[in-house]
Design a protein around this motif. Structure first.
Motif, short mmCIF file in Angstrom:
data_model
loop_
_atom_site.label_atom_id
_atom_site.label_comp_id
_atom_site.label_asym_id
_atom_site.label_seq_id
_atom_site.Cartn_x
_atom_site.Cartn_y
_atom_site.Cartn_z
N GLY A 230 -14.54 -0.63 25.29
CA GLY A 230 -14.55 -0.01 26.60
C GLY A 230 -14.26 -0.96 27.75
O GLY A 230 -14.50 -0.61 28.91
N GLU A 231 -13.74 -2.15 27.46
CA GLU A 231 -13.45 -3.13 28.50
C GLU A 231 -11.95 -3.15 28.81
O GLU A 231 -11.12 -3.03 27.91
N LEU A 232 -11.63 -3.31 30.07
CA LEU A 232 -10.24 -3.35 30.50
C LEU A 232 -9.61 -4.68 30.10
O LEU A 232 -10.17 -5.75 30.35
N VAL A 233 -8.43 -4.61 29.47
CA VAL A 233 -7.74 -5.82 29.01
C VAL A 233 -6.24 -5.69 29.31
O VAL A 233 -5.73 -4.60 29.55
N ALA A 234 -5.56 -6.82 29.29
CA ALA A 234 -4.11 -6.84 29.43
C ALA A 234 -3.47 -6.54 28.08
O ALA A 234 -3.83 -7.13 27.07
N ALA A 235 -2.51 -5.64 28.08
CA ALA A 235 -1.83 -5.23 26.84
C ALA A 235 -0.71 -6.22 26.53
O ALA A 235 0.47 -5.99 26.81
N ARG A 236 -1.10 -7.34 25.96
CA ARG A 236 -0.15 -8.40 25.65
C ARG A 236 -0.70 -9.23 24.49
O ARG A 236 -1.87 -9.13 24.13
N PHE A 237 0.18 -10.04 23.89
CA PHE A 237 -0.29 -10.99 22.88
C PHE A 237 0.48 -12.30 23.00
O PHE A 237 1.58 -12.34 23.55
N GLU A 238 -0.13 -13.35 22.50
CA GLU A 238 0.53 -14.64 22.34
C GLU A 238 0.49 -15.04 20.88
O GLU A 238 -0.43 -14.65 20.15
N LEU A 239 1.48 -15.80 20.45
CA LEU A 239 1.57 -16.28 19.07
C LEU A 239 1.23 -17.76 19.02
O LEU A 239 1.77 -18.56 19.81
N TYR A 240 0.34 -18.13 18.08
CA TYR A 240 -0.06 -19.52 17.91
C TYR A 240 0.14 -19.96 16.47
O TYR A 240 -0.20 -19.24 15.53
N ILE A 241 0.70 -21.16 16.33
CA ILE A 241 0.79 -21.83 15.02
C ILE A 241 0.38 -23.28 15.23
O ILE A 241 0.90 -23.97 16.12
N GLU A 242 -0.59 -23.73 14.45
CA GLU A 242 -1.07 -25.11 14.51
C GLU A 242 -1.46 -25.53 15.93
O GLU A 242 -1.12 -26.61 16.40
N GLY A 243 -2.17 -24.64 16.62
CA GLY A 243 -2.65 -24.93 17.96
C GLY A 243 -1.61 -24.89 19.05
O GLY A 243 -1.90 -25.23 20.21
N LEU A 244 -0.40 -24.47 18.72
CA LEU A 244 0.71 -24.48 19.67
C LEU A 244 1.09 -23.04 20.03
O LEU A 244 1.36 -22.23 19.14
N GLU A 245 1.10 -22.75 21.33
CA GLU A 245 1.56 -21.43 21.77
C GLU A 245 3.08 -21.36 21.64
O GLU A 245 3.80 -22.18 22.21
N LEU A 246 3.56 -20.36 20.89
CA LEU A 246 4.99 -20.22 20.66
C LEU A 246 5.62 -19.06 21.40
O LEU A 246 6.82 -19.10 21.71
N ALA A 247 4.86 -18.00 21.66
CA ALA A 247 5.47 -16.80 22.22
C ALA A 247 4.46 -16.01 23.04
O ALA A 247 3.24 -16.12 22.82
N ASN A 248 4.98 -15.21 23.94
CA ASN A 248 4.18 -14.41 24.85
C ASN A 248 4.83 -13.03 24.93
O ASN A 248 6.01 -12.93 25.27
N ALA A 249 4.08 -11.97 24.61
CA ALA A 249 4.64 -10.62 24.53
C ALA A 249 3.85 -9.65 25.39
O ALA A 249 2.63 -9.79 25.54
N TYR A 250 4.55 -8.65 25.95
CA TYR A 250 3.94 -7.64 26.80
C TYR A 250 4.29 -6.24 26.32
O TYR A 250 5.41 -5.98 25.86
N ASP A 251 3.33 -5.33 26.48
CA ASP A 251 3.65 -3.92 26.59
C ASP A 251 4.08 -3.77 28.04
O ASP A 251 3.25 -3.80 28.95
N GLU A 252 5.38 -3.65 28.26
CA GLU A 252 5.95 -3.88 29.59
C GLU A 252 5.51 -2.84 30.62
O GLU A 252 5.58 -1.63 30.39
N LEU A 253 5.08 -3.35 31.77
CA LEU A 253 4.74 -2.50 32.90
C LEU A 253 6.03 -1.95 33.50
O LEU A 253 6.93 -2.71 33.84
N ILE A 254 6.12 -0.63 33.63
CA ILE A 254 7.32 -0.02 34.21
C ILE A 254 7.00 0.78 35.48
O ILE A 254 7.83 1.53 35.97
N ASP A 255 5.80 0.58 36.02
CA ASP A 255 5.41 1.21 37.27
C ASP A 255 5.75 0.25 38.41
O ASP A 255 5.09 -0.79 38.60
N ALA A 256 6.78 0.58 39.17
CA ALA A 256 7.29 -0.34 40.19
C ALA A 256 6.27 -0.59 41.30
O ALA A 256 6.19 -1.71 41.83
N GLU A 257 5.50 0.41 41.66
CA GLU A 257 4.54 0.23 42.76
C GLU A 257 3.40 -0.69 42.34
O GLU A 257 2.93 -1.51 43.13
N VAL A 258 2.93 -0.54 41.11
CA VAL A 258 1.88 -1.44 40.61
C VAL A 258 2.41 -2.87 40.56
O VAL A 258 1.72 -3.81 40.97
#
Length: 325
Positions: A230-258
């Motif tokens: 029930g907690e508000l979170v950002a709809a995204r993920f990051e990929l990690y291998i061996e402690g290294l951030e490799l990628a950043n992904a979004y469920d893309e916001l398509i609301d222009a006003e927001v």
């Protein structure tokens, strides 16, 4: 004779590994009918994110001298293509972030970015896994990433819920683990400090980790959602291998006003910190209402090469880092 060392910081094996990886990536997306595109590196608008610094460039347009910005990501232009009906697209390109240098950073680096209309974040995780099993197969064989929420990664390692912790909770946690840096009232700064020192370095050693559901203040250009608790979170993920951030992904916001309100909030914070206030990309905001539901991801190719070739420093997989170019 000059005694300047003109040679690259990586060896020929790394240069060949890069060429092979590009070929693998292009073949991977061609098989899936994802279109390779190219967009401008320079733009009259820039990213407003307080934690990113754009490289400025002066150029003349129709005889008028203007300040433009080297892209920190091809995201804005690619979304304009999506809104124009391109369908699924990807790009391999150079991106720039001012004054980012070190073992894992260079102010100029190579990014793979792709967008999948109609894909959920889970769908995108499956596709990322398939790509890893092409590009990293020689080192690891078959990889089976796990999914871990940002909140539970924090709680497992620091016994603290970052979604609920107030400023004093975070300062107390820093004191408990021996971090003495004073960040004033910057709550997110303390969260990031704890994450970078005690969470991130432990991620992705047994298997790659998709870290999901970030604090909502870290949504950037992603949607927000309510998690299972029930907690508000950002709809995204990051990929990690061996402690290294490799990628950043979004469920893309398509609301222009927001998104406009987020850009404005970023610029207000920039002004309060004495940072350059960035011009907002009105082309992107005009395009968003024409975009379909979409997931997108940016992946650092140089870091992926570090993993593939078992290198600890970025300079070992790029020809000439900023200090030598």
């Amino acid at each position: 004779m000059s005694d300047i060392n003109f040679q690259p910081t990586c060896d020929l094996k790394a240069i060949r590994a890069r060429a092979q990886m590009y070929a693998q990536i292009r073949h991977f997306f061609a098989d899936r009918e994802v279109l390779e595109v190219e967009t401008p590196v320079l733009s009259q608008a820039g990213v407003t994110d307080v934690h990113l610094a754009s490289v400025q460039a002066q150029r003349h347009v129709n005889g008028q001298k203007q300040t433009h910005y080297l892209q920190t990501s091809p995201e804005f232009a690619m979304k304009r293509l999506l809104a124009s009906g391109s369908g699924p697209i990807y790009q391999i390109c150079k991106v720039f972030r001012d004054d980012e240098h070190g073992r894992k950073h260079n102010s100029e680096f190579t990014m793979l970015e792709w967008y999948r209309p109609g894909f959920s974040l889970k769908d995108l995780m499956f596709e990322v896994t398939d790509l890893l099993n092409v590009t990293l197969k020689q080192r690891f064989g078959e990889l089976r990433p796990t999914i871990l929420s940002y909140k539970h990664a924090f709680m497992d390692r620091l016994d603290l819920n970052p979604l609920q912790a107030n400023l004093q909770d975070l300062k107390d946690c820093c004191r408990r683990v021996g971090l003495s840096l004073d960040l004033g009232d910057d709550r997110l700064g303390y969260i990031d400090l704890l994450f970078s020192h005690f969470v991130e370095p432990s991620l992705g050693f047994d298997t790659p980790v998709f870290l999901t559901d970030f604090p909502p203040e870290m949504a950037s250009l992603a949607k927000t959602r309510v998690d299972d608790d029930g907690e508000l979170v950002a709809a995204r993920f990051e990929l990690y291998i061996e402690g290294l951030e490799l990628a950043n992904a979004y469920d893309e916001l398509i609301d222009a006003e927001v998104l406009r309100s987020r850009f404005a909030a970023d610029n207000a914070e920039r002004a309060s910190l004495g940072l350059h206030v960035m011009p907002i990309d009105e082309y992107l905001l005009a395009a968003l209402p024409h975009m379909t539901e979409c997931s997108g991801i940016a992946l650092g190719i140089d870091r992926l090469l570090m993993i593939a070739t078992e290198q600890m420093k970025l300079e070992k997989v790029i020809s000439f880092p900023a200090a030598l170019s």
